[in-house]
Design an enzyme around this catalytic site. Structure first.
Site, PDB file in Angstrom:
ATOM      1  N   CYS A   1       1.064  -1.350  -0.422  1.00  0.00           N
ATOM      2  CA  CYS A   1      -0.155   0.117  -0.123  1.00  0.00           C
ATOM      3  C   CYS A   1       1.004   1.535  -0.031  1.00  0.00           C
ATOM      4  O   CYS A   1       0.437   1.838  -0.542  1.00  0.00           O
ATOM      5  CB  CYS A   1      -0.947   0.005   1.427  1.00  0.00           C
ATOM      6  SG  CYS A   1      -0.093   0.130   2.308  1.00  0.00           S
ATOM      7  N   HIS A  10      -1.560  11.408  16.154  1.00  0.00           N
ATOM      8  CA  HIS A  10      -1.924  10.766  14.342  1.00  0.00           C
ATOM      9  C   HIS A  10      -0.936   9.988  14.052  1.00  0.00           C
ATOM     10  O   HIS A  10       0.117  10.367  13.925  1.00  0.00           O
ATOM     11  CB  HIS A  10      -2.579  11.176  13.693  1.00  0.00           C
ATOM     12  CG  HIS A  10      -3.014  10.908  11.610  1.00  0.00           C
ATOM     13  ND1 HIS A  10      -3.839  10.401  12.274  1.00  0.00           N
ATOM     14  CD2 HIS A  10      -2.300  10.908  10.717  1.00  0.00           C
ATOM     15  CE1 HIS A  10      -4.581   9.755  10.931  1.00  0.00           C
ATOM     16  NE2 HIS A  10      -3.049   9.898   9.811  1.00  0.00           N
ATOM     17  N   HIS A  36      -4.509   4.622  10.231  1.00  0.00           N
ATOM     18  CA  HIS A  36      -5.543   3.782   9.525  1.00  0.00           C
ATOM     19  C   HIS A  36      -5.824   2.630   9.566  1.00  0.00           C
ATOM     20  O   HIS A  36      -4.743   1.706   9.536  1.00  0.00           O
ATOM     21  CB  HIS A  36      -6.320   4.787   8.048  1.00  0.00           C
ATOM     22  CG  HIS A  36      -6.859   6.117   8.574  1.00  0.00           C
ATOM     23  ND1 HIS A  36      -5.844   7.098   7.921  1.00  0.00           N
ATOM     24  CD2 HIS A  36      -7.998   6.557   8.899  1.00  0.00           C
ATOM     25  CE1 HIS A  36      -6.929   8.415   7.679  1.00  0.00           C
ATOM     26  NE2 HIS A  36      -7.710   7.968   8.624  1.00  0.00           N
ATOM     27  N   ASP A  94      -8.978  -6.036   5.481  1.00  0.00           N
ATOM     28  CA  ASP A  94      -8.007  -6.203   4.592  1.00  0.00           C
ATOM     29  C   ASP A  94      -6.353  -6.527   4.512  1.00  0.00           C
ATOM     30  O   ASP A  94      -6.403  -7.117   3.837  1.00  0.00           O
ATOM     31  CB  ASP A  94      -8.490  -5.440   3.001  1.00  0.00           C
ATOM     32  CG  ASP A  94      -7.623  -4.280   2.971  1.00  0.00           C
ATOM     33  OD1 ASP A  94      -6.321  -4.128   4.535  1.00  0.00           O
ATOM     34  OD2 ASP A  94      -7.044  -3.503   2.218  1.00  0.00           O
ATOM     35  N   ARG A 150      -5.491  -4.567   8.729  1.00  0.00           N
ATOM     36  CA  ARG A 150      -4.189  -3.876   8.001  1.00  0.00           C
ATOM     37  C   ARG A 150      -3.705  -2.440   9.023  1.00  0.00           C
ATOM     38  O   ARG A 150      -4.452  -1.584   8.298  1.00  0.00           O
ATOM     39  CB  ARG A 150      -4.663  -3.661   6.815  1.00  0.00           C
ATOM     40  CG  ARG A 150      -2.609  -2.566   6.257  1.00  0.00           C
ATOM     41  CD  ARG A 150      -3.224  -2.837   4.741  1.00  0.00           C
ATOM     42  NE  ARG A 150      -4.298  -2.486   3.761  1.00  0.00           N
ATOM     43  CZ  ARG A 150      -4.606  -1.277   3.718  1.00  0.00           C
ATOM     44  NH1 ARG A 150      -3.589  -0.258   3.595  1.00  0.00           N
ATOM     45  NH2 ARG A 150      -6.172  -0.854   3.048  1.00  0.00           N
ATOM     46  N   CYS A 156      -2.251   0.214   8.816  1.00  0.00           N
ATOM     47  CA  CYS A 156      -1.763   1.615   7.935  1.00  0.00           C
ATOM     48  C   CYS A 156      -0.792   2.987   8.701  1.00  0.00           C
ATOM     49  O   CYS A 156      -1.524   3.941   8.804  1.00  0.00           O
ATOM     50  CB  CYS A 156      -2.621   1.349   6.402  1.00  0.00           C
ATOM     51  SG  CYS A 156      -1.828   2.151   5.039  1.00  0.00           S
TER      52      CYS A 156
END
Length: 137
Positions: A67, A104, A107, A111, A119, A121
């Site tokens: 990704c 932060h 996310h 999947d 996942r 990410c």
């Protein structure tokens, strides 16, 4: 800095972090895909919050999802991560933040690998890697 950074002011964060770290960690920014220094890291160790150094992920949970950002199938514990519904940009996502300092991270998506189906990410800039060779205990 200690793990009790809930009282750190925005001015203190600006002094502690680089401009890009502040943009991503404190203003919910995103680093460009495939640009993060930890994307291809395969060393054994721990991934900690850039802002407060709380333990978030372990290398055994990192995998290459393709990704463009470091991906993990699970955090060290559910208590390490804060989950927030994110409907920005016309998408329905779940934002992940450091539970200790509210930084932060990125996310989480449903999947991921079969082991967890998730996942995580994460922006490289939101993480500090501690090589197992440097870890005491």
């Amino acid at each position: 800095m200690s793990n009790s950074d809930n009282k750190t002011s925005e001015q203190q964060w600006r002094q502690k972090l680089t401009k890009e770290e502040y943009r991503v960690c404190r203003e919910q920014g995103t680093e460009a895909p495939y640009s993060g220094k930890l994307l291809h890291n395969k060393a054994t160790g721990d991934y900690r919050c850039t802002c407060c150094e709380s333990l978030l992920f372990k290398s055994e949970n990192k995998y290459d999802s393709g990704c463009g950002w470091p991906s993990f199938d699970a955090p060290v514990s559910n208590e390490a991560i804060r989950y927030i519904e994110d409907n920005s940009y016309g998408m329905k996502r779940v934002e992940i933040r450091c539970a200790q300092c509210d930084s932060h991270l990125g996310h989480v998506f449903p999947d991921g690998p079969v082991s967890t189906g998730e996942r995580y990410c994460v922006n490289s800039i939101s993480l500090r890697f501690n090589d197992k060779m440097d870890i005491q205990n």
